[in-house]
Motif scaffolding. Structure first.
Motif, mmCIF file in Angstrom:
data_model
loop_
_atom_site.group_PDB
_atom_site.id
_atom_site.type_symbol
_atom_site.label_atom_id
_atom_site.label_comp_id
_atom_site.label_asym_id
_atom_site.label_seq_id
_atom_site.Cartn_x
_atom_site.Cartn_y
_atom_site.Cartn_z
ATOM 1 N N THR A 19 -7.585 1.323 4.722
ATOM 2 C CA THR A 19 -8.180 0.413 5.694
ATOM 3 C C THR A 19 -7.744 0.879 7.085
ATOM 4 O O THR A 19 -6.662 1.436 7.238
ATOM 5 C CB THR A 19 -7.737 -1.050 5.476
ATOM 6 N N PRO A 20 -8.569 0.675 8.089
ATOM 7 C CA PRO A 20 -8.230 1.174 9.426
ATOM 8 C C PRO A 20 -6.916 0.606 9.965
ATOM 9 O O PRO A 20 -6.637 -0.589 9.842
ATOM 10 C CB PRO A 20 -9.409 0.706 10.278
ATOM 11 N N VAL A 21 -6.109 1.502 10.570
ATOM 12 C CA VAL A 21 -4.839 1.085 11.172
ATOM 13 C C VAL A 21 -4.738 1.470 12.647
ATOM 14 O O VAL A 21 -3.756 1.114 13.300
ATOM 15 C CB VAL A 21 -3.618 1.674 10.411
ATOM 16 N N ASN A 22 -5.722 2.161 13.172
ATOM 17 C CA ASN A 22 -5.582 2.712 14.512
ATOM 18 C C ASN A 22 -5.556 1.675 15.632
ATOM 19 O O ASN A 22 -5.181 1.996 16.745
ATOM 20 C CB ASN A 22 -6.652 3.781 14.794
ATOM 21 N N ARG A 23 -5.913 0.443 15.353
ATOM 22 C CA ARG A 23 -5.857 -0.586 16.400
ATOM 23 C C ARG A 23 -4.700 -1.560 16.192
ATOM 24 O O ARG A 23 -4.619 -2.588 16.856
ATOM 25 C CB ARG A 23 -7.187 -1.338 16.461
ATOM 26 N N LEU A 24 -3.797 -1.222 15.285
ATOM 27 C CA LEU A 24 -2.635 -2.080 15.035
ATOM 28 C C LEU A 24 -1.500 -1.732 15.994
ATOM 29 O O LEU A 24 -1.423 -0.614 16.505
ATOM 30 C CB LEU A 24 -2.144 -1.900 13.598
ATOM 31 N N ALA A 25 -0.593 -2.686 16.172
ATOM 32 C CA ALA A 25 0.625 -2.431 16.947
ATOM 33 C C ALA A 25 1.439 -1.364 16.214
ATOM 34 O O ALA A 25 1.374 -1.276 14.973
ATOM 35 C CB ALA A 25 1.432 -3.723 17.086
ATOM 36 N N PRO A 26 2.188 -0.544 16.932
ATOM 37 C CA PRO A 26 2.916 0.563 16.297
ATOM 38 C C PRO A 26 3.785 0.161 15.108
ATOM 39 O O PRO A 26 3.791 0.844 14.084
ATOM 40 C CB PRO A 26 3.764 1.128 17.438
ATOM 41 N N ARG A 27 4.497 -0.938 15.206
ATOM 42 C CA ARG A 27 5.375 -1.363 14.107
ATOM 43 C C ARG A 27 4.565 -1.725 12.846
ATOM 44 O O ARG A 27 4.906 -1.339 11.742
ATOM 45 C CB ARG A 27 6.225 -2.544 14.548
ATOM 46 N N GLU A 28 3.454 -2.461 13.034
ATOM 47 C CA GLU A 28 2.597 -2.837 11.906
ATOM 48 C C GLU A 28 1.915 -1.606 11.315
ATOM 49 O O GLU A 28 1.783 -1.476 10.089
ATOM 50 C CB GLU A 28 1.544 -3.859 12.358
ATOM 51 N N ARG A 29 1.508 -0.699 12.170
ATOM 52 C CA ARG A 29 0.860 0.541 11.722
ATOM 53 C C ARG A 29 1.825 1.352 10.852
ATOM 54 O O ARG A 29 1.451 1.812 9.772
ATOM 55 C CB ARG A 29 0.431 1.333 12.955
ATOM 56 N N ALA A 30 3.042 1.513 11.312
ATOM 57 C CA ALA A 30 4.055 2.255 10.541
ATOM 58 C C ALA A 30 4.346 1.564 9.208
ATOM 59 O O ALA A 30 4.497 2.228 8.176
ATOM 60 C CB ALA A 30 5.329 2.409 11.360
ATOM 61 N N ALA A 31 4.398 0.232 9.227
ATOM 62 C CA ALA A 31 4.640 -0.518 7.989
ATOM 63 C C ALA A 31 3.501 -0.314 6.996
ATOM 64 O O ALA A 31 3.731 -0.133 5.795
ATOM 65 C CB ALA A 31 4.829 -2.007 8.302
ATOM 66 N N ARG A 32 2.259 -0.339 7.479
ATOM 67 C CA ARG A 32 1.102 -0.114 6.589
ATOM 68 C C ARG A 32 1.127 1.308 6.027
ATOM 69 O O ARG A 32 0.763 1.533 4.879
ATOM 70 C CB ARG A 32 -0.208 -0.353 7.330
ATOM 71 N N ASN A 33 1.521 2.272 6.861
ATOM 72 C CA ASN A 33 1.609 3.653 6.385
ATOM 73 C C ASN A 33 2.619 3.771 5.242
ATOM 74 O O ASN A 33 2.332 4.388 4.217
ATOM 75 C CB ASN A 33 1.986 4.597 7.527
ATOM 76 N N LEU A 34 3.782 3.175 5.411
ATOM 77 C CA LEU A 34 4.799 3.236 4.350
ATOM 78 C C LEU A 34 4.362 2.467 3.111
ATOM 79 O O LEU A 34 4.597 2.908 1.982
ATOM 80 C CB LEU A 34 6.136 2.722 4.862
ATOM 81 N N ALA A 35 3.699 1.329 3.311
ATOM 82 C CA ALA A 35 3.239 0.533 2.169
ATOM 83 C C ALA A 35 2.167 1.267 1.363
ATOM 84 O O ALA A 35 1.981 1.000 0.168
ATOM 85 C CB ALA A 35 2.704 -0.813 2.649
ATOM 86 N N ALA A 36 1.472 2.205 1.973
ATOM 87 C CA ALA A 36 0.394 2.942 1.298
ATOM 88 C C ALA A 36 0.902 4.109 0.454
ATOM 89 O O ALA A 36 0.129 4.701 -0.304
ATOM 90 C CB ALA A 36 -0.600 3.464 2.336
ATOM 91 N N VAL A 37 2.180 4.432 0.544
ATOM 92 C CA VAL A 37 2.726 5.589 -0.180
ATOM 93 C C VAL A 37 2.470 5.518 -1.687
ATOM 94 O O VAL A 37 1.985 6.493 -2.276
ATOM 95 C CB VAL A 37 4.221 5.788 0.144
ATOM 96 N N PRO A 38 2.752 4.413 -2.379
ATOM 97 C CA PRO A 38 2.515 4.398 -3.832
ATOM 98 C C PRO A 38 1.048 4.629 -4.210
ATOM 99 O O PRO A 38 0.757 5.344 -5.172
ATOM 100 C CB PRO A 38 2.973 2.995 -4.259
ATOM 101 N N CYS A 39 0.131 4.042 -3.452
ATOM 102 C CA CYS A 39 -1.300 4.214 -3.738
ATOM 103 C C CYS A 39 -1.718 5.665 -3.522
ATOM 104 O O CYS A 39 -2.423 6.249 -4.360
ATOM 105 C CB CYS A 39 -2.107 3.265 -2.857
ATOM 106 N N LEU A 40 -1.279 6.269 -2.428
ATOM 107 C CA LEU A 40 -1.606 7.673 -2.190
ATOM 108 C C LEU A 40 -0.961 8.551 -3.254
ATOM 109 O O LEU A 40 -1.591 9.493 -3.737
ATOM 110 C CB LEU A 40 -1.172 8.124 -0.793
ATOM 111 N N ALA A 41 0.250 8.242 -3.656
ATOM 112 C CA ALA A 41 0.919 9.039 -4.690
ATOM 113 C C ALA A 41 0.111 9.038 -5.985
ATOM 114 O O ALA A 41 -0.029 10.077 -6.635
ATOM 115 C CB ALA A 41 2.327 8.501 -4.939
ATOM 116 N N SER A 42 -0.456 7.901 -6.341
ATOM 117 C CA SER A 42 -1.294 7.827 -7.547
ATOM 118 C C SER A 42 -2.521 8.714 -7.407
ATOM 119 O O SER A 42 -2.907 9.417 -8.344
ATOM 120 C CB SER A 42 -1.734 6.387 -7.814
#
Length: 172
Positions: A85-108
């Protein structure tokens, strides 16, 4: 008058439908971006900065007269995103959190793709991308280049030009 922003769920659904249409049978080189842009532009729609600069860099390696995205797919190349889902308009802290939260899905997804090489498109996703590769138990080469925007276009072209010859798919 400013145009209303598209609904992010619609942006994500449209991006995934387009992406699926260009998925090769066997992915040899996986390019990974951060996410589809919130504004609706997208690599597989042919209207994003990543499309513009990646097609410029790869065209010498993908000869022919067919559309770039067809040649991209047929060469076993694929572009996925860390976050679906798009993250480019999120605040930096929320964007970084979404990036880390996406690791398991990308790993699959990485475990299913089993690419021969991975190229991250944005230095900001280097850590979560490396985590996803490790979690997928992959040992393929991982390269990360600058995102081709905000004045980094020349860096992107230089960096991608340096790594392409090291990837067997592109070695000449």
């Amino acid at each position: 008058m400013a145009m209303p922003l598209p609904d992010l769920a619609d942006v994500a659904a449209n991006a995934e439908a387009l992406r699926a249409a260009y998925r090769p049978d066997r992915i040899s080189v996986l390019f990974v971006g951060e996410s589809a842009p919130a504004g609706g532009r997208f690599f597989y729609a042919g209207d994003s900065q990543v499309h513009r600069y990646l097609s410029k860099a790869l065209s010498p390696y993908l000869p022919g007269h067919r559309p770039f995205l067809d040649r991209f797919r047929d060469a076993g190349l694929y572009l996925d995103d860390l976050v679906l889902t798009p993250v480019n308009r999120l605040a930096p802290r929320e964007r970084a959190a979404r990036n880390l939260a996406a690791v398991p899905c990308l790993a699959s997804r990485l475990a299913a793709y089993r690419p021969l090489a991975i190229v991250g498109i944005a230095k900001t996703i280097a850590t979560p991308l490396a985590q996803a590769r490790a979690r997928a138990c992959l040992t393929c080469p991982l390269h990360v280049v600058s995102f081709p925007g905000t004045g980094q276009q020349a860096n992107f072209q230089r960096e991608i030009g340096e790594i392409l010859p090291t990837i067997p798919t592109f070695a000449r």
